[in-house]
Motif scaffolding. Sequence first.
Motif, mmCIF file in Angstrom:
data_model
loop_
_atom_site.group_PDB
_atom_site.id
_atom_site.type_symbol
_atom_site.label_atom_id
_atom_site.label_comp_id
_atom_site.label_asym_id
_atom_site.label_seq_id
_atom_site.Cartn_x
_atom_site.Cartn_y
_atom_site.Cartn_z
ATOM 1 N N ALA A 16 0.861 -1.187 0.000
ATOM 2 C CA ALA A 16 0.000 0.000 0.000
ATOM 3 C C ALA A 16 0.891 1.227 0.000
ATOM 4 C CB ALA A 16 -0.922 0.011 1.216
ATOM 5 N N ILE A 17 0.399 2.306 -0.616
ATOM 6 C CA ILE A 17 1.103 3.587 -0.575
ATOM 7 C C ILE A 17 0.095 4.660 -0.185
ATOM 8 C CG2 ILE A 17 2.496 5.290 -1.799
ATOM 9 C CD1 ILE A 17 3.462 3.143 -3.653
ATOM 10 N N ALA A 18 0.416 5.402 0.868
ATOM 11 C CA ALA A 18 -0.456 6.472 1.352
ATOM 12 C C ALA A 18 0.095 7.811 0.884
ATOM 13 C CB ALA A 18 -0.535 6.432 2.881
ATOM 14 N N PHE A 19 -0.806 8.660 0.411
ATOM 15 C CA PHE A 19 -0.414 9.946 -0.174
ATOM 16 C C PHE A 19 -1.081 11.106 0.546
ATOM 17 C CE2 PHE A 19 -0.279 6.794 -3.567
ATOM 18 C CZ PHE A 19 0.892 7.092 -4.265
ATOM 19 N N ASP A 20 -0.292 12.007 1.101
ATOM 20 C CA ASP A 20 -0.802 13.320 1.431
ATOM 21 C C ASP A 20 -1.165 13.999 0.103
ATOM 22 O OD1 ASP A 20 -1.174 15.802 2.954
ATOM 23 O OD2 ASP A 20 0.669 16.437 1.955
ATOM 24 N N VAL A 21 -1.955 15.066 0.173
ATOM 25 C CA VAL A 21 -2.394 15.715 -1.067
ATOM 26 C C VAL A 21 -1.681 17.049 -1.289
ATOM 27 C CG1 VAL A 21 -4.348 16.621 -2.369
ATOM 28 C CG2 VAL A 21 -4.592 14.509 -1.051
ATOM 29 N N ASP A 22 -2.038 18.083 -0.522
ATOM 30 C CA ASP A 22 -1.457 19.408 -0.760
ATOM 31 C C ASP A 22 0.021 19.407 -0.392
ATOM 32 O OD1 ASP A 22 -3.762 21.119 -1.635
ATOM 33 O OD2 ASP A 22 -4.586 20.293 0.213
ATOM 34 N N GLY A 23 0.835 19.782 -1.356
ATOM 35 C CA GLY A 23 2.276 19.761 -1.154
ATOM 36 C C GLY A 23 2.905 18.422 -1.474
ATOM 37 N N THR A 24 2.074 17.442 -1.869
ATOM 38 C CA THR A 24 2.593 16.099 -2.153
ATOM 39 C C THR A 24 2.028 15.583 -3.474
ATOM 40 O OG1 THR A 24 2.829 15.640 0.219
ATOM 41 C CG2 THR A 24 2.829 13.745 -1.255
ATOM 42 N N LEU A 25 0.814 15.056 -3.436
ATOM 43 C CA LEU A 25 0.202 14.512 -4.647
ATOM 44 C C LEU A 25 -0.277 15.617 -5.582
ATOM 45 C CD1 LEU A 25 -0.612 11.806 -6.005
ATOM 46 C CD2 LEU A 25 -2.832 12.024 -4.851
ATOM 47 N N ALA A 26 -0.774 16.709 -5.004
ATOM 48 C CA ALA A 26 -1.243 17.839 -5.814
ATOM 49 C C ALA A 26 -0.068 18.713 -6.232
ATOM 50 C CB ALA A 26 -2.251 18.665 -5.027
ATOM 51 N N GLY A 27 -0.211 19.354 -7.379
ATOM 52 C CA GLY A 27 0.844 20.208 -7.892
ATOM 53 C C GLY A 27 0.808 21.596 -7.303
ATOM 54 N N ALA A 28 1.607 22.483 -7.871
ATOM 55 C CA ALA A 28 1.674 23.855 -7.380
ATOM 56 C C ALA A 28 0.341 24.579 -7.536
ATOM 57 C CB ALA A 28 2.780 24.613 -8.107
ATOM 58 N N ASP A 29 -0.500 24.110 -8.454
ATOM 59 C CA ASP A 29 -1.826 24.699 -8.644
ATOM 60 C C ASP A 29 -2.879 24.060 -7.755
ATOM 61 O OD1 ASP A 29 -2.004 22.212 -9.816
ATOM 62 O OD2 ASP A 29 -2.728 22.924 -11.753
ATOM 63 N N HIS A 30 -2.439 23.176 -6.848
ATOM 64 C CA HIS A 30 -3.314 22.468 -5.906
ATOM 65 C C HIS A 30 -4.247 21.474 -6.583
ATOM 66 C CE1 HIS A 30 -1.958 24.874 -2.515
ATOM 67 N NE2 HIS A 30 -2.087 25.934 -3.289
ATOM 68 N N LEU A 221 3.952 9.121 1.425
ATOM 69 C CA LEU A 221 4.528 10.341 0.878
ATOM 70 C C LEU A 221 3.886 11.538 1.552
ATOM 71 C CD1 LEU A 221 5.069 8.126 -1.336
ATOM 72 C CD2 LEU A 221 4.933 9.970 -3.025
ATOM 73 N N GLY A 222 4.714 12.474 2.041
ATOM 74 C CA GLY A 222 4.166 13.639 2.706
ATOM 75 C C GLY A 222 5.118 14.814 2.708
ATOM 76 N N ASP A 223 4.607 15.957 3.224
ATOM 77 C CA ASP A 223 5.428 17.168 3.238
ATOM 78 C C ASP A 223 5.246 18.024 4.480
ATOM 79 O OD1 ASP A 223 3.748 19.991 2.125
ATOM 80 O OD2 ASP A 223 2.744 18.059 2.292
ATOM 81 N N GLY A 224 4.130 17.871 5.224
ATOM 82 C CA GLY A 224 3.832 18.779 6.330
ATOM 83 C C GLY A 224 3.979 18.128 7.692
ATOM 84 N N GLU A 225 3.988 18.958 8.745
ATOM 85 C CA GLU A 225 4.132 18.439 10.102
ATOM 86 C C GLU A 225 3.021 17.466 10.465
ATOM 87 O OE1 GLU A 225 4.484 21.496 13.026
ATOM 88 O OE2 GLU A 225 6.235 22.406 12.063
ATOM 89 N N ASN A 226 1.831 17.654 9.890
ATOM 90 C CA ASN A 226 0.739 16.734 10.195
ATOM 91 C C ASN A 226 0.957 15.356 9.581
ATOM 92 O OD1 ASN A 226 0.407 17.829 7.621
ATOM 93 N ND2 ASN A 226 -1.812 17.910 7.737
ATOM 94 N N ASP A 227 1.999 15.209 8.760
ATOM 95 C CA ASP A 227 2.331 13.908 8.187
ATOM 96 C C ASP A 227 3.352 13.142 9.030
ATOM 97 O OD1 ASP A 227 0.726 14.260 5.836
ATOM 98 O OD2 ASP A 227 2.269 15.605 5.065
ATOM 99 N N VAL A 228 4.032 13.826 9.926
ATOM 100 C CA VAL A 228 5.100 13.177 10.692
ATOM 101 C C VAL A 228 4.596 12.002 11.536
ATOM 102 C CG1 VAL A 228 6.825 13.512 12.512
ATOM 103 C CG2 VAL A 228 6.596 15.205 10.684
ATOM 104 N N PRO A 229 3.469 12.134 12.270
ATOM 105 C CA PRO A 229 3.047 11.006 13.116
ATOM 106 C C PRO A 229 2.800 9.713 12.352
ATOM 107 C CG PRO A 229 1.907 13.005 13.781
ATOM 108 C CD PRO A 229 2.611 13.313 12.488
ATOM 109 N N TRP A 230 2.254 9.803 11.139
ATOM 110 C CA TRP A 230 1.981 8.566 10.404
ATOM 111 C C TRP A 230 3.173 8.134 9.569
ATOM 112 C CZ3 TRP A 230 1.618 8.153 5.007
ATOM 113 C CH2 TRP A 230 1.525 9.353 4.289
#
Length: 282
Positions: A16-30, A221-230
């Motif tokens: 399985a692969i888990a993806f954050d969205v904003d700043g990760t899966l989504a581009g600069a245009d969100h 895959l992540g980019d923000g502090e809210n991604d650190v715990p998982w």
Amino acid sequence: MDLPAELPGELLGVRAIAFDVDGTLAGADHRVSPRSLRALAALDEAGIAPIIVTGRIVGAATEILAGAGVDGFAIASNGAVAVDTRLAEPLHTAVMTAADVEAVVAFGLAAGVEPLVFTATDMVVAEGSIAYPYLVDVHPDEVTRMVPLADLPCEGVTKAMLFGAAERLDEIDAAVRAAFPRVVRSMDNVFELGPAGADKWVALRAILRRLDVAPEHVAGLGDGENDVPWLGQVGWPVAMANARPPVKAVARLEIGHHGEDAAAAFVEALLHARARAARGAA
């Protein structure tokens, strides 16, 4: 940095692969690009479960899976809501106490930054909001309501946010964290607070149990502090090049920038390497 020439062999066995969205899966245009949607579909076809793990509301999270033509799991509002798109009802929904929401709103007004509140189904801002155009642009198909300040809801809230210029949030960073120990800075211009006991890892762990997949067999895959715990709990935490320092500190691999479809490139490289390994073993 870019992907290494050879991905680690252990990584090829993820289920399985888990993806954050904003700043990760989504581009600069969100937006999640067609290339990224194709990558999610290719993962699903290969038998690797793509899981959306986002701070967005649930409709925006499930819309990504629908765009990829995938039925599966999504985590929204930073773990306050979790869904299986094949079921009519959410797997779980958690809400903040009214006292916590009121405290965030009062703090934001006193500090000169904007309080926003999310329910499971919509985003709510006060009249004159500077965040309103941003939210509508990022979430054109979701409900963003503008109400008088006194009418900001305090019940049924899955996430409260403080929104402002990055420089101002830098100035009040220590004060925000002292006032709200659970708060995370998901992006440079956003602090987020969710229900006590609800975060992305709690929701992801429950989903992995349903999938019968051990955390060590998961990439994230992540980019923000809210991604650190998982990210710290899965076998292969992956940081975007644009990730905040705490994310890079827990990552085993760093890939490119979200504005360059780096998440899609990672998936493509992984699936290519798996196919090559399978041919070699044949």
